[in-house]
Design an enzyme around this catalytic site. Structure first.
Site, mmCIF file in Angstrom:
data_model
loop_
_atom_site.group_PDB
_atom_site.id
_atom_site.type_symbol
_atom_site.label_atom_id
_atom_site.label_comp_id
_atom_site.label_asym_id
_atom_site.label_seq_id
_atom_site.Cartn_x
_atom_site.Cartn_y
_atom_site.Cartn_z
ATOM 1 N N ALA A 185 10.265 -27.833 8.811
ATOM 2 C CA ALA A 185 10.853 -26.941 8.648
ATOM 3 C C ALA A 185 10.986 -27.402 6.344
ATOM 4 C CB ALA A 185 12.091 -27.339 8.887
ATOM 5 N N ARG A 213 6.911 -17.605 -0.783
ATOM 6 C CA ARG A 213 6.501 -15.865 -0.399
ATOM 7 C C ARG A 213 7.807 -14.767 -0.011
ATOM 8 N NH1 ARG A 213 1.296 -17.091 -2.847
ATOM 9 N NH2 ARG A 213 0.870 -18.944 -2.504
ATOM 10 N N LEU A 251 -2.632 -18.984 1.350
ATOM 11 C CA LEU A 251 -1.460 -19.740 2.461
ATOM 12 C C LEU A 251 -1.417 -21.541 2.371
ATOM 13 C CD1 LEU A 251 1.153 -19.411 5.040
ATOM 14 C CD2 LEU A 251 -0.999 -18.635 6.914
#
EC number: 2.1.1.148
Length: 229
Positions: free
Chosen positions: A157, A167, A77
């Protein structure tokens, strides 16, 4: 895995539309926010996204609370660098009896699951014993990638679009793909039009860039689109 959208920019879609319209209007952002109808907002957002004008998306942010994930996931991540992260510290938080994530492939094979759980018990015991001899910050070197962790992360965003493109793909590692799908579900509740365009390229473009490694979904999407036309 638990994923909760705990904060976001108020009226995110209206703000993106107003920021974009500001570039071509003599009126200020406040006036535009107040004056634009929902129809104008929707029309402008569709135009922006269809033309790839993504910079106005950077004005809105989304903060997630994430629990029940592994260090394997968080190591992936944080490669998404256009975001902010706060994660449970293994230096300061005692991990005695730590929880751990079990991959589905291991859970599905009884012999593999038994061996996996046995190894985790050995590590839990060794970690506990080592803390009696050395500082916790050094004992943590024994902790596995499977160790459960918690974090808060904030994305704008535009960064989320990139994250979902990579992902949500079926070829992404299973745990981070599950996270991405849950995050996308959360943001679609508060910005449904914007994030209806977010996802892997097979969904959004009918194209796959994985070459020979493609799962073949893009062709299915293209065929469905043709049938619906």
């Amino acid at each position: 895995m638990q994923v909760e959208l705990i904060s976001h920019t108020p009226e995110p879609e209206r703000l993106v539309a107003a920021a974009a319209r500001l570039c071509y209007s003599p009126r200020g952002a406040g006036q535009l926010l107040a004056a634009m109808s929902r129809e104008e907002v929707d029309k402008l957002l569709r135009l922006l996204i269809s033309r790839g004008h993504d910079s106005p998306l950077e004005h809105i942010t989304f903060t997630f609370a994430i629990e029940g994930v592994s260090r394997v996931l968080t190591h992936q991540l944080v490669r998404h660098r256009m975001a902010s992260y706060s994660q449970k510290s293994q230096r300061y938080v005692n991990e005695d009896g730590f929880e751990f994530i079990i991959p589905p492939s291991i859970a599905a094979v009884p012999a593999a699951l038994a061996r996996y759980q046995e190894c985790m018990k050995v590590l839990q015991r060794a970690y506990h014993e080592l803390q009696e001899l050395v500082p916790r910050e050094d004992a943590r070197y024994l902790l596995p990638n499977a160790c459960e962790t918690k974090l808060v992360c904030t994305f704008n965003a535009r960064s989320l679009f990139n994250f979902f493109r990579l992902r949500c793909c079926r070829r992404a590692q299973w745990e981070i793909r599950e996270l991405a799908l849950k995050m996308r579900e959360e943001v679609r509740k508060v910005a449904p039009l914007i994030f209806s365009y977010a996802g892997p390229s097979c969904e959004t473009e009918g194209v796959c860039y994985e070459g020979s490694a493609s799962c073949g979904r893009a062709a299915v999407v293209r065929r469905r689109v043709r049938e619906e036309m």
